[in-house]
Design a protein around this motif. Structure first.
Motif, PDB file in Angstrom:
ATOM      1  N   PRO A   1      -4.465  -3.534   8.289  1.00  0.00           N
ATOM      2  CA  PRO A   1      -3.317  -2.701   8.672  1.00  0.00           C
ATOM      3  C   PRO A   1      -1.980  -3.181   8.115  1.00  0.00           C
ATOM      4  O   PRO A   1      -1.148  -2.370   7.694  1.00  0.00           O
ATOM      5  CB  PRO A   1      -3.345  -2.734  10.206  1.00  0.00           C
ATOM      6  CG  PRO A   1      -4.198  -3.902  10.566  1.00  0.00           C
ATOM      7  CD  PRO A   1      -5.192  -4.043   9.466  1.00  0.00           C
ATOM      8  N   HIS A   2      -1.754  -4.502   8.074  1.00  0.00           N
ATOM      9  CA  HIS A   2      -0.462  -5.011   7.619  1.00  0.00           C
ATOM     10  C   HIS A   2      -0.276  -4.893   6.107  1.00  0.00           C
ATOM     11  O   HIS A   2       0.837  -5.083   5.600  1.00  0.00           O
ATOM     12  CB  HIS A   2      -0.261  -6.462   8.076  1.00  0.00           C
ATOM     13  CG  HIS A   2      -1.228  -7.430   7.469  1.00  0.00           C
ATOM     14  ND1 HIS A   2      -2.543  -7.543   7.896  1.00  0.00           N
ATOM     15  CD2 HIS A   2      -1.088  -8.344   6.461  1.00  0.00           C
ATOM     16  CE1 HIS A   2      -3.154  -8.472   7.191  1.00  0.00           C
ATOM     17  NE2 HIS A   2      -2.307  -8.965   6.314  1.00  0.00           N
ATOM     18  N   LYS A   3      -1.340  -4.565   5.385  1.00  0.00           N
ATOM     19  CA  LYS A   3      -1.239  -4.396   3.937  1.00  0.00           C
ATOM     20  C   LYS A   3      -1.374  -2.928   3.521  1.00  0.00           C
ATOM     21  O   LYS A   3      -1.248  -2.604   2.343  1.00  0.00           O
ATOM     22  CB  LYS A   3      -2.336  -5.207   3.235  1.00  0.00           C
ATOM     23  CG  LYS A   3      -2.237  -6.709   3.452  1.00  0.00           C
ATOM     24  CD  LYS A   3      -3.406  -7.409   2.771  1.00  0.00           C
ATOM     25  CE  LYS A   3      -3.389  -8.909   3.029  1.00  0.00           C
ATOM     26  NZ  LYS A   3      -4.585  -9.566   2.434  1.00  0.00           N
ATOM     27  N   LEU A   4      -1.635  -2.050   4.479  1.00  0.00           N
ATOM     28  CA  LEU A   4      -1.947  -0.660   4.156  1.00  0.00           C
ATOM     29  C   LEU A   4      -0.812   0.052   3.426  1.00  0.00           C
ATOM     30  O   LEU A   4      -1.042   0.725   2.420  1.00  0.00           O
ATOM     31  CB  LEU A   4      -2.304   0.112   5.425  1.00  0.00           C
ATOM     32  CG  LEU A   4      -2.611   1.602   5.205  1.00  0.00           C
ATOM     33  CD1 LEU A   4      -3.910   1.773   4.425  1.00  0.00           C
ATOM     34  CD2 LEU A   4      -2.702   2.349   6.536  1.00  0.00           C
ATOM     35  N   LEU A   5       0.410  -0.079   3.916  1.00  0.00           N
ATOM     36  CA  LEU A   5       1.524   0.671   3.341  1.00  0.00           C
ATOM     37  C   LEU A   5       1.739   0.302   1.877  1.00  0.00           C
ATOM     38  O   LEU A   5       1.942   1.177   1.029  1.00  0.00           O
ATOM     39  CB  LEU A   5       2.797   0.432   4.155  1.00  0.00           C
ATOM     40  CG  LEU A   5       3.971   1.368   3.856  1.00  0.00           C
ATOM     41  CD1 LEU A   5       3.557   2.830   4.005  1.00  0.00           C
ATOM     42  CD2 LEU A   5       5.142   1.050   4.775  1.00  0.00           C
ATOM     43  N   ARG A   6       1.681  -0.980   1.574  1.00  0.00           N
ATOM     44  CA  ARG A   6       1.853  -1.404   0.187  1.00  0.00           C
ATOM     45  C   ARG A   6       0.744  -0.841  -0.694  1.00  0.00           C
ATOM     46  O   ARG A   6       0.989  -0.399  -1.824  1.00  0.00           O
ATOM     47  CB  ARG A   6       1.852  -2.928   0.093  1.00  0.00           C
ATOM     48  CG  ARG A   6       2.045  -3.424  -1.340  1.00  0.00           C
ATOM     49  CD  ARG A   6       1.800  -4.903  -1.472  1.00  0.00           C
ATOM     50  NE  ARG A   6       1.772  -5.295  -2.879  1.00  0.00           N
ATOM     51  CZ  ARG A   6       1.341  -6.462  -3.322  1.00  0.00           C
ATOM     52  NH1 ARG A   6       0.891  -7.362  -2.472  1.00  0.00           N
ATOM     53  NH2 ARG A   6       1.328  -6.738  -4.609  1.00  0.00           N
ATOM     54  N   THR A   7      -0.473  -0.821  -0.181  1.00  0.00           N
ATOM     55  CA  THR A   7      -1.598  -0.288  -0.956  1.00  0.00           C
ATOM     56  C   THR A   7      -1.413   1.202  -1.219  1.00  0.00           C
ATOM     57  O   THR A   7      -1.638   1.677  -2.338  1.00  0.00           O
ATOM     58  CB  THR A   7      -2.923  -0.547  -0.211  1.00  0.00           C
ATOM     59  OG1 THR A   7      -3.174  -1.955  -0.204  1.00  0.00           O
ATOM     60  CG2 THR A   7      -4.090   0.167  -0.875  1.00  0.00           C
ATOM     61  N   LEU A   8      -1.003   1.957  -0.205  1.00  0.00           N
ATOM     62  CA  LEU A   8      -0.760   3.390  -0.397  1.00  0.00           C
ATOM     63  C   LEU A   8       0.355   3.625  -1.414  1.00  0.00           C
ATOM     64  O   LEU A   8       0.268   4.536  -2.252  1.00  0.00           O
ATOM     65  CB  LEU A   8      -0.397   4.034   0.939  1.00  0.00           C
ATOM     66  CG  LEU A   8      -1.508   4.075   2.006  1.00  0.00           C
ATOM     67  CD1 LEU A   8      -0.958   4.629   3.315  1.00  0.00           C
ATOM     68  CD2 LEU A   8      -2.695   4.898   1.530  1.00  0.00           C
ATOM     69  N   GLU A   9       1.398   2.811  -1.354  1.00  0.00           N
ATOM     70  CA  GLU A   9       2.494   2.942  -2.317  1.00  0.00           C
ATOM     71  C   GLU A   9       2.016   2.667  -3.734  1.00  0.00           C
ATOM     72  O   GLU A   9       2.366   3.388  -4.679  1.00  0.00           O
ATOM     73  CB  GLU A   9       3.629   1.984  -1.939  1.00  0.00           C
ATOM     74  CG  GLU A   9       4.375   2.396  -0.686  1.00  0.00           C
ATOM     75  CD  GLU A   9       5.346   1.334  -0.202  1.00  0.00           C
ATOM     76  OE1 GLU A   9       6.214   1.663   0.629  1.00  0.00           O
ATOM     77  OE2 GLU A   9       5.231   0.163  -0.648  1.00  0.00           O
ATOM     78  N   ASP A  10       1.189   1.631  -3.894  1.00  0.00           N
ATOM     79  CA  ASP A  10       0.673   1.304  -5.224  1.00  0.00           C
ATOM     80  C   ASP A  10      -0.274   2.386  -5.740  1.00  0.00           C
ATOM     81  O   ASP A  10      -0.260   2.719  -6.933  1.00  0.00           O
ATOM     82  CB  ASP A  10      -0.045  -0.044  -5.187  1.00  0.00           C
ATOM     83  CG  ASP A  10       0.922  -1.210  -5.058  1.00  0.00           C
ATOM     84  OD1 ASP A  10       2.133  -0.994  -5.232  1.00  0.00           O
ATOM     85  OD2 ASP A  10       0.472  -2.335  -4.775  1.00  0.00           O
ATOM     86  N   PHE A  11      -1.096   2.930  -4.856  1.00  0.00           N
ATOM     87  CA  PHE A  11      -1.957   4.055  -5.242  1.00  0.00           C
ATOM     88  C   PHE A  11      -1.107   5.215  -5.759  1.00  0.00           C
ATOM     89  O   PHE A  11      -1.376   5.780  -6.811  1.00  0.00           O
ATOM     90  CB  PHE A  11      -2.766   4.553  -4.040  1.00  0.00           C
ATOM     91  CG  PHE A  11      -3.977   3.731  -3.685  1.00  0.00           C
ATOM     92  CD1 PHE A  11      -4.525   2.827  -4.570  1.00  0.00           C
ATOM     93  CD2 PHE A  11      -4.591   3.870  -2.442  1.00  0.00           C
ATOM     94  CE1 PHE A  11      -5.644   2.067  -4.239  1.00  0.00           C
ATOM     95  CE2 PHE A  11      -5.704   3.130  -2.099  1.00  0.00           C
ATOM     96  CZ  PHE A  11      -6.234   2.223  -2.992  1.00  0.00           C
TER      97      PHE A  11
END
Length: 279
Positions: free
Chosen positions: A163-173
């Protein structure tokens, strides 16, 4: 007589998903190799199983793997479990299986729950062909390389994310792959289970406002095929039209990327090269 290594799938949330065969295997094994012996103890206690455990996780996998293999060669049987789901899938258990297989030890699968398969089965994405991508690296260079490698991947892709890494992953996607469909499955088989179907832009909007909770499986749509791409408007033509409407170069490139479902950074770089040359 040499023993065997049993790769035992355990529940990812609902204890009712532990199969009778898995229960029998855990009860009959001489010892259990667990990613976290505290988690393993809870599982074993829930089913009244009393077996010795050895800790086997990322940071001790090489040394402990050799020790476990020697015990199996001496005649003991070992059941390998992870914290949840199927061992060896994006999990250090893969190394233990490799060590045992390399020594000629029989490795037996006791199949069952797997978060990737569970999410894929309810996602509603094409799943005749798909690929498992695991976790994205936290290292910037490795992460960028991974994303570049899958830019043109047409198969449905499955990722794991905390969960704490989700936003960054979505942004990179979104920045690398463009806006495309995604299924965000979290807390599978648990009380707050959810499988939310959205686009990357919608997911970004939601989780920028509401911090994500729970472990996620991300089912991401593959790249559109070449036939679909050829019917799209040229991104530089659309950027030029938006510039004529008075938008700045960065905003025009951003809107063009969004409308054409293309990576924002790629369109912006092309626009910088094209329109700076024309000045």
């Amino acid at each position: 007589m040499a023993g065997k290594l049993y790769v035992v799938a355990t529940p990812i949330g609902n204890l009712g998903d532990l199969s009778p065969r898995a229960q029998q295997t855990l009860a009959q094994a001489d010892f259990i190799a667990a990613e976290d012996t505290r988690v393993g103890a809870k599982l074993l206690n829930a089913f009244g199983i009393k077996k010795p455990q050895v800790s086997y996780f990322e940071h001790n996998r090489r040394a402990k793997g050799e020790q476990i293999a020697r015990r199996i060669e001496a005649g003991e049987s070992c059941a390998l479990i992870t914290d949840a789901g199927t061992p060896a899938i994006s999990d250090p258990g893969c190394d233990l299986v490799e060590i045992c297989a390399g020594r000629g030890i029989e490795v037996v699968a006791v199949p069952g729950p797997c978060a990737a398969i569970a999410a894929l089965s309810i996602g509603g994405m094409p799943c005749g062909r798909w690929c498992f991508e695991g976790f994205l690296s936290v290292n910037k260079k490795s992460r960028r390389q991974h994303l570049e490698e899958i830019r043109e991947e047409k198969r449905t892709m499955v990722f794991y994310e905390a969960p704490h890494k989700l936003l960054r992953t979505l942004e990179d996607f979104y920045e690398t792959l463009g806006d495309r469909p995604i299924v965000l499955a979290r807390e599978l088989t648990k009380i707050h289970e959810e499988a939310w179907r959205a686009t990357l832009s919608q997911a970004l909007e939601r989780y920028r406002q509401t911090p994500p909770r729970g472990e996620f499986v991300l089912v991401l749509a593959g790249a559109p095929d070449q036939g679909e791409k050829e019917t799209e408007q040229d991104p530089m033509e659309l950027t030029a039209e938006l510039l004529e409407q008075g938008l700045s170069l960065s905003e025009a490139a951003k809107q063009a990327a969004r409308q054409l479902n293309l990576p924002k950074n790629s369109v912006y770089r092309q626009a910088l090269e094209r329109f700076s040359e024309e000045k």
